[in-house]
Design a protein around this motif. Structure first.
Motif, short mmCIF file in Angstrom:
data_model
loop_
_atom_site.label_atom_id
_atom_site.label_comp_id
_atom_site.label_asym_id
_atom_site.label_seq_id
_atom_site.Cartn_x
_atom_site.Cartn_y
_atom_site.Cartn_z
N UNK A 38 0.85 -1.19 0.00
CA UNK A 38 0.00 0.00 0.00
C UNK A 38 0.89 1.25 0.00
N UNK A 39 0.47 2.28 -0.68
CA UNK A 39 1.30 3.49 -0.72
C UNK A 39 1.46 4.11 0.66
N UNK A 40 0.55 3.82 1.58
CA UNK A 40 0.67 4.36 2.93
C UNK A 40 1.31 3.34 3.89
N UNK A 41 1.98 2.34 3.37
CA UNK A 41 2.62 1.34 4.26
C UNK A 41 3.56 2.03 5.23
N UNK A 42 3.53 1.59 6.48
CA UNK A 42 4.32 2.23 7.55
C UNK A 42 5.81 2.28 7.20
N UNK A 43 6.31 1.23 6.56
CA UNK A 43 7.74 1.21 6.23
C UNK A 43 8.12 2.36 5.31
N UNK A 44 7.21 2.74 4.42
CA UNK A 44 7.56 3.75 3.42
C UNK A 44 7.63 5.16 4.00
N UNK A 45 6.84 5.40 5.05
CA UNK A 45 6.78 6.78 5.59
C UNK A 45 7.51 6.92 6.92
N UNK A 46 7.45 5.87 7.73
CA UNK A 46 7.99 6.00 9.08
C UNK A 46 9.13 5.03 9.35
N UNK A 47 9.58 4.35 8.31
CA UNK A 47 10.80 3.55 8.42
C UNK A 47 10.72 2.37 9.37
N UNK A 48 9.53 1.78 9.50
CA UNK A 48 9.43 0.62 10.41
C UNK A 48 10.04 -0.60 9.70
N UNK A 49 11.33 -0.77 9.89
CA UNK A 49 12.08 -1.84 9.20
C UNK A 49 13.28 -2.28 10.02
N UNK A 50 13.48 -3.57 10.10
CA UNK A 50 14.68 -4.14 10.73
C UNK A 50 15.22 -5.20 9.78
N UNK A 51 16.53 -5.43 9.84
CA UNK A 51 17.08 -6.48 8.98
C UNK A 51 18.25 -7.18 9.63
N UNK A 52 18.72 -8.20 8.97
CA UNK A 52 19.90 -8.95 9.42
C UNK A 52 20.81 -9.20 8.23
N UNK A 53 22.02 -9.60 8.52
CA UNK A 53 22.96 -9.97 7.46
C UNK A 53 23.80 -11.12 7.96
N UNK A 54 23.79 -12.22 7.23
CA UNK A 54 24.63 -13.37 7.59
C UNK A 54 25.03 -14.08 6.30
N UNK A 55 25.85 -15.11 6.41
CA UNK A 55 26.36 -15.72 5.19
C UNK A 55 26.36 -17.24 5.24
N UNK A 56 26.23 -17.84 4.06
CA UNK A 56 26.42 -19.29 3.89
C UNK A 56 27.68 -19.49 3.05
N UNK A 57 28.43 -20.53 3.41
CA UNK A 57 29.72 -20.79 2.76
C UNK A 57 29.75 -22.20 2.18
N UNK A 58 30.47 -22.35 1.08
CA UNK A 58 30.68 -23.68 0.47
C UNK A 58 31.94 -24.28 1.07
N UNK A 59 31.84 -25.51 1.56
CA UNK A 59 33.03 -26.19 2.12
C UNK A 59 33.76 -26.93 1.00
N UNK A 60 34.93 -27.45 1.38
CA UNK A 60 35.75 -28.19 0.42
C UNK A 60 35.01 -29.43 -0.09
N UNK A 61 34.21 -30.07 0.82
CA UNK A 61 33.49 -31.28 0.41
C UNK A 61 32.19 -30.96 -0.34
N UNK A 62 31.98 -29.68 -0.65
CA UNK A 62 30.82 -29.28 -1.44
C UNK A 62 29.61 -28.92 -0.59
N UNK A 63 29.60 -29.32 0.68
CA UNK A 63 28.45 -28.98 1.54
C UNK A 63 28.41 -27.49 1.82
N UNK A 64 27.24 -27.02 2.21
CA UNK A 64 27.05 -25.59 2.47
C UNK A 64 26.73 -25.40 3.94
N UNK A 65 27.35 -24.40 4.57
CA UNK A 65 27.06 -24.16 5.99
C UNK A 65 26.84 -22.67 6.26
#
Ligand code: PLP
Ligand code: COI
Length: 333
Positions: A38-65
């Motif tokens: 919606x054009x009046x969404x709270x995030x757009x006008x009042x910045x109600x937003x939180x986030x995270x940042x993390x990573x997944x890595x490829x191992x030597x054996x091909x698995x991902x962690x």
């Protein structure tokens, strides 16, 4: 700072889960990477937003962690709580992250490359509010995209401009990971870049005398006495990379850890300095320009030996070359 290798490219699926009338729906993976709001969404006008940042890595054996998702889940809860948004259960957060990584396994860069899969969980207020009040409804989502380093290449020392501006208030939002903190740091970062610096360093917002953090990374120093020091402040983001480096410095390198004030005009006790974070990994700091006085750390254009060891151990654990020290990794099947 060059963001060239830290760019979004579309992957196959992202996760979306809506919270309406007090409950979460079941959540699902979708392939479309745009939203209708919606054009009046709270995030757009009042910045109600939180986030995270993390990573997944490829191992030597091909698995991902995935590196320390439970810590991101806890910090996300704290951020959402501060903005009066609903909490995502720790297990549900990790499950959503794992599901999204699983659905995009082919995008996880190869072992041996500088790349990893960056994971961006977020929550936004999607309901309509004209008055600045919390949204009646929310979206929790997870996006993933392959990345390399945030700065110009890993372990390349950077020059920072010490900002005259604050990104957060003394008793404000600094310890939470909220979009608004980043909007508030763009002005200072832009000045730093225009002056030819890689990024800026913020001081404590109460007295402007103590080192706080970089725009998207924590600050650490290594003292002449081989102490790993990070600033002690309520307005710094509680970095999971920094938390991990403290563990590594203590348990792998036998160093003393200190959480202390680092005064911007008294830096001579530090023989190495660096910026650390999920996106920044570990980036050595070459110099700090404070009111046109440039302090160059003794390592200058090289990587300090402790910084190098911290980097090797951290990235070794992330890629699976060094044993997981304390249940940090979640392996994706
Ligand atoms: N400080 C700020 C302001 C950040 O944006 C980040 C990046 O997430 C960090 C520190 C490092 O935190 P982490 O190690 O949890 O990624
Ligand atoms: C991270 O390191 O995960 C961050 O969130 C930094 C980002 C703002 C580039």
């Amino acid at each position: 700072m060059s963001y060239l290798k830290f760019q979004y490219s579309k992957t196959d699926y992202n996760y979306v889960q809506y919270h309406r009338d007090g409950t979460w729906d079941d959540g699902k993976l979708i392939s479309k990477d745009s939203l209708e709001l919606p054009t009046m969404a709270t995030v757009l006008h009042y910045g109600q937003e939180a986030f995270e940042g993390l990573k997944a890595f490829r191992r030597k054996d091909g698995k991902v962690q995935i590196f320390r998702p439970y810590e991101n889940a806890k910090r996300f809860q704290a951020s959402c709580e501060y903005l009066l948004m609903p909490k995502v259960d720790i297990e549900d957060f990790v499950e959503a992250v794992v599901k999204t990584v699983e659905a995009n396994l082919k995008h996880v860069p190869e072992y041996g490359s500088e790349g990893s899969l960056y994971i961006r969980p977020y929550m936004i207020g999607v309901g309509e509010t004209l008055a600045p009040t919390p949204s009646p409804s929310y979206l929790f989502g997870v996006i993933v995209t392959p990345v390399e380093t945030l700065f110009n290449g890993s372990l390349k020392p950077v020059n920072l401009w010490v900002s005259n501006y604050d990104r957060v208030a003394p008793q404000g939002t600094g310890q939470y990971k909220l979009g608004g903190n980043y909007a508030a740091s763009m002005f200072a970062q832009n000045i730093a870049r225009k002056k030819g610096y890689d990024d800026c360093l913020f001081l404590d917002p109460s007295t402007h005398t103590k080192v706080e953090e970089v725009g998207a990374a924590n600050f650490f120093g290594i003292s002449k006495d081989n102490i790993y020091i990070t600033p002690n402040s309520p307005s710094i983001l509680k970095s999971i990379t920094n938390m991990s480096l403290k563990y590594i410095a203590k348990n792998f390198l036998g160093m003393t850890i200190s959480s202390d004030n680092i005064y911007i005009d008294k830096l001579d006790h530090l023989v190495e300095a660096g910026a650390c974070g999920t996106a920044a990994i570990i980036t050595p700091i070459r110099s700090l320009d404070y009111h046109d006085n440039v302090h160059v750390f003794p390592t200058q254009d090289t990587v300090g030996s402790v910084t190098q060891k911290l980097y090797d151990i951290l990235t070794g654990i992330q890629k699976g070359d060094i044993d997981d020290p304390d249940d940090w990794l979640v392996v994706v099947d």
